[in-house]
Design a protein around this motif. Structure first.
Motif, PDB file in Angstrom:
ATOM      1  N   PHE A 190       0.837  -1.190   0.000  1.00 53.81           N
ATOM      2  CA  PHE A 190       0.000   0.000   0.000  1.00 53.81           C
ATOM      3  C   PHE A 190       0.881   1.252   0.000  1.00 53.81           C
ATOM      4  O   PHE A 190       0.548   2.249   0.623  1.00 53.81           O
ATOM      5  CB  PHE A 190      -0.925   0.013   1.224  1.00 53.81           C
ATOM      6  CG  PHE A 190      -2.113  -0.910   1.095  1.00 53.81           C
ATOM      7  CD1 PHE A 190      -3.261  -0.481   0.443  1.00 53.81           C
ATOM      8  CD2 PHE A 190      -2.072  -2.192   1.600  1.00 53.81           C
ATOM      9  CE1 PHE A 190      -4.357  -1.316   0.309  1.00 53.81           C
ATOM     10  CE2 PHE A 190      -3.157  -3.047   1.473  1.00 53.81           C
ATOM     11  CZ  PHE A 190      -4.308  -2.610   0.832  1.00 53.81           C
ATOM     12  N   ASN A 191       1.987   1.167  -0.720  1.00 49.49           N
ATOM     13  CA  ASN A 191       2.878   2.317  -0.849  1.00 49.49           C
ATOM     14  C   ASN A 191       3.157   2.609  -2.323  1.00 49.49           C
ATOM     15  O   ASN A 191       4.265   2.958  -2.714  1.00 49.49           O
ATOM     16  CB  ASN A 191       4.185   2.089  -0.095  1.00 49.49           C
ATOM     17  CG  ASN A 191       4.971   3.390   0.085  1.00 49.49           C
ATOM     18  OD1 ASN A 191       4.414   4.475   0.022  1.00 49.49           O
ATOM     19  ND2 ASN A 191       6.263   3.264   0.300  1.00 49.49           N
ATOM     20  N   GLN A 241       3.784   2.844  10.474  1.00 46.42           N
ATOM     21  CA  GLN A 241       4.379   2.300   9.261  1.00 46.42           C
ATOM     22  C   GLN A 241       5.330   1.151   9.585  1.00 46.42           C
ATOM     23  O   GLN A 241       5.299   0.099   8.924  1.00 46.42           O
ATOM     24  CB  GLN A 241       5.116   3.412   8.512  1.00 46.42           C
ATOM     25  CG  GLN A 241       5.791   2.962   7.223  1.00 46.42           C
ATOM     26  CD  GLN A 241       6.572   4.090   6.560  1.00 46.42           C
ATOM     27  OE1 GLN A 241       6.865   5.105   7.204  1.00 46.42           O
ATOM     28  NE2 GLN A 241       6.910   3.928   5.305  1.00 46.42           N
ATOM     29  N   ARG A 242       6.142   1.331  10.609  1.00 47.26           N
ATOM     30  CA  ARG A 242       7.096   0.280  10.973  1.00 47.26           C
ATOM     31  C   ARG A 242       6.381  -0.959  11.533  1.00 47.26           C
ATOM     32  O   ARG A 242       6.775  -2.095  11.236  1.00 47.26           O
ATOM     33  CB  ARG A 242       8.100   0.828  11.987  1.00 47.26           C
ATOM     34  CG  ARG A 242       9.035   1.892  11.410  1.00 47.26           C
ATOM     35  CD  ARG A 242      10.134   2.272  12.390  1.00 47.26           C
ATOM     36  NE  ARG A 242       9.625   2.978  13.561  1.00 47.26           N
ATOM     37  CZ  ARG A 242       9.447   4.293  13.619  1.00 47.26           C
ATOM     38  NH1 ARG A 242       9.701   5.048  12.558  1.00 47.26           N
ATOM     39  NH2 ARG A 242       9.006   4.864  14.725  1.00 47.26           N
ATOM     40  N   THR A 243       5.347  -0.753  12.319  1.00 47.77           N
ATOM     41  CA  THR A 243       4.594  -1.877  12.884  1.00 47.77           C
ATOM     42  C   THR A 243       3.944  -2.705  11.781  1.00 47.77           C
ATOM     43  O   THR A 243       3.995  -3.942  11.798  1.00 47.77           O
ATOM     44  CB  THR A 243       3.509  -1.363  13.852  1.00 47.77           C
ATOM     45  OG1 THR A 243       4.140  -0.694  14.942  1.00 47.77           O
ATOM     46  CG2 THR A 243       2.663  -2.504  14.383  1.00 47.77           C
ATOM     47  N   LEU A 244       3.350  -2.027  10.808  1.00 50.27           N
ATOM     48  CA  LEU A 244       2.720  -2.746   9.702  1.00 50.27           C
ATOM     49  C   LEU A 244       3.762  -3.447   8.830  1.00 50.27           C
ATOM     50  O   LEU A 244       3.519  -4.539   8.309  1.00 50.27           O
ATOM     51  CB  LEU A 244       1.880  -1.782   8.866  1.00 50.27           C
ATOM     52  CG  LEU A 244       0.605  -1.269   9.544  1.00 50.27           C
ATOM     53  CD1 LEU A 244      -0.041  -0.173   8.709  1.00 50.27           C
ATOM     54  CD2 LEU A 244      -0.387  -2.405   9.782  1.00 50.27           C
ATOM     55  N   ALA A 261       3.120  -2.822   3.583  1.00 46.39           N
ATOM     56  CA  ALA A 261       3.855  -1.580   3.325  1.00 46.39           C
ATOM     57  C   ALA A 261       2.890  -0.420   3.154  1.00 46.39           C
ATOM     58  O   ALA A 261       2.000  -0.465   2.299  1.00 46.39           O
ATOM     59  CB  ALA A 261       4.714  -1.727   2.072  1.00 46.39           C
ATOM     60  N   ILE A 262       3.044   0.613   3.997  1.00 45.45           N
ATOM     61  CA  ILE A 262       2.353   1.879   3.798  1.00 45.45           C
ATOM     62  C   ILE A 262       3.411   2.975   3.806  1.00 45.45           C
ATOM     63  O   ILE A 262       4.605   2.703   3.969  1.00 45.45           O
ATOM     64  CB  ILE A 262       1.280   2.154   4.883  1.00 45.45           C
ATOM     65  CG1 ILE A 262       1.937   2.396   6.255  1.00 45.45           C
ATOM     66  CG2 ILE A 262       0.256   1.040   4.942  1.00 45.45           C
ATOM     67  CD1 ILE A 262       1.012   3.011   7.279  1.00 45.45           C
ATOM     68  N   ALA A 304      -1.910   5.224   2.908  1.00 47.54           N
ATOM     69  CA  ALA A 304      -2.017   3.931   2.245  1.00 47.54           C
ATOM     70  C   ALA A 304      -2.464   4.202   0.821  1.00 47.54           C
ATOM     71  O   ALA A 304      -3.549   4.760   0.603  1.00 47.54           O
ATOM     72  CB  ALA A 304      -3.020   3.036   2.962  1.00 47.54           C
ATOM     73  N   SER A 305      -1.632   3.863  -0.145  1.00 47.11           N
ATOM     74  CA  SER A 305      -1.937   4.175  -1.539  1.00 47.11           C
ATOM     75  C   SER A 305      -2.123   2.886  -2.331  1.00 47.11           C
ATOM     76  O   SER A 305      -1.333   1.957  -2.226  1.00 47.11           O
ATOM     77  CB  SER A 305      -0.823   5.029  -2.147  1.00 47.11           C
ATOM     78  OG  SER A 305       0.457   4.515  -1.821  1.00 47.11           O
TER      79      SER A 305
END
Length: 398
Positions: free
Chosen positions: A26-27, A342-345, A351-352, A375-376
């Motif tokens: 999701f990035n 972001q790091r937790t996911l 990936a966000i 989130a893209s």
């Protein structure tokens, strides 16, 4: 009507994209996942360089390398002579800006509130040296740049209008064509940063009405990092003198005098890796084959689903503005700093992105935002991936 991307068609595209096997991505607004064919186009050229020599491989593949320009022109409804292939969006935008005539005291630059921080830094350095000013165009009640507010600001001292079409810190889509109509009517140079736009929605530079438009290969186009696109309207080219040249952009004539090229390649670096151009050409061809209308429809569908799901989670605030939205969904989760989220996911294989003030300083400060999570989506994104991201965020928000 565009032919929609069916689930079967998306599955087929994903089958040709090795990254989907390793990450829930999701990035895409940061950098998307290239297809295997794009990677292979680069590998094949690098192999030729290893076997025959880099210079010789470049000569042999000249037609293939030049396809990136030809296909980019089709993508933007431009002429190949109006396209330069660059190393990225910032180098394209900065190179075009540096090629403008000298700035003077009292000159005015008008920018949207969502202008990319790198562009602002470039403009501010020039403005501070010259005594020029940078002024922000007011936004309307949805947060988008207001064309009426722009019109009211104009006078003979305005020398540039700059717009970031799709901001890096939210899903808003600015009215680029409406701004372009005003710029053309008053004959004011108009620069459009389309880093997030090209490859995500149909782009017609004639309709946008811009003099310069820049973009990048690694985002929605799914091309290689280190590539970018620069469009310069042919009638505007004579107003741009590059800040530096070489034998590609300004070859010496018989008398040893530099002769600027009469196409956009006067702003093109001579050292851009041919392998990257091969990859970029393949990525653009893939986008054209799918169809930009179909891509836009699919991206919008996935992004709207994600936005709605996020809004229904207690403790999550969706931060997107505007009436029309892109595939970038910005949000924050109570109790979780965006970078930490972001790091937790990432630890969970998702990936966000996350942005600080420096990305879009005018808008972030106007909205009192220090950080945002983003989130893209892409046309590759599936409903199952959206569900996985939502489940993780819902669990973290409890």
């Amino acid at each position: 009507m565009p032919v929609p991307l069916t689930i079967a068609a998306v599955d087929a595209l994903r089958a040709k994209t090795p990254g989907v096997l390793h990450t829930t991505h999701f990035n895409h607004a940061g950098s998307s996942l290239p297809s295997m064919a794009t990677v292979e186009a680069m590998r094949v050229h690098l192999q030729k360089e290893a076997e025959t020599g880099p210079m010789e491989a470049g000569v042999a593949a000249r037609h293939q390398i030049e396809q990136a320009r030809t296909l980019a022109a089709r993508l933007l409804n431009a002429q190949p002579s109006e396209i330069a292939i660059t190393t990225g969006n910032s180098s394209a935008w900065g190179g075009a800006f540096a090629a403008l005539d000298a700035w003077h005291p009292g000159d005015r630059i008008l920018v949207g509130r969502h202008e990319w921080g790198g562009n602002l830094a470039t403009m501010r350095l020039a403005a501070e040296r010259a005594g020029a000013s940078i002024e922000t165009i007011a936004s309307d009640d949805t947060g988008a740049v207001d064309p009426l507010a722009l019109e009211a600001m104009l006078d003979e001292r305005v020398r540039l209008i700059a717009l970031t079409w799709m901001p890096a810190n939210g899903g808003l889509i600015n009215p680029a064509a409406a701004i372009g109509q005003i710029a053309r009517r008053h004959d004011i140079p108009y620069f459009v940063d389309a880093a997030q736009s090209v490859g995500q929605l149909p782009v017609d530079v004639a309709q946008v009405g811009c003099d310069v438009l820049t973009s990048v290969g690694r985002k929605a186009l799914r091309g290689p990092r280190g590539t970018g696109l620069l469009y310069v309207r042919q009638d505007f080219l004579s107003r741009l003198t590059p800040s530096f040249v070489d034998t590609h952009s300004a070859p010496l004539d018989a008398d040893g005098e530099p002769v600027l090229r009469n196409d956009a390649a006067r702003l093109e670096p001579s050292e851009l890796a041919p392998a990257l151009r091969c990859g970029l050409a393949n990525a653009i061809q893939e986008a054209l084959d799918i169809g930009l209308d179909a891509i836009r429809s699919r991206v919008n569908e996935m992004a709207q689903t994600l936005r709605q799901e996020l809004r229904e989670i207690d403790g999550v605030v969706v931060l997107d503005q505007g009436r029309e939205h892109s595939g970038l969904v910005s949000f924050n989760v109570a109790g979780h700093e965006a970078g930490a989220l972001q790091r937790t996911l990432a630890e969970k294989g998702i990936a966000i992105g996350s942005n600080g003030v420096s990305y879009t300083p005018l808008d972030m400060k106007a909205r009192s935002l220090d950080m945002i999570a983003r989130a893209s989506v892409s046309y590759l994104t599936t409903a199952a991936e959206v569900d996985r991201l939502i489940d993780c965020i819902r669990s973290l928000a409890r």
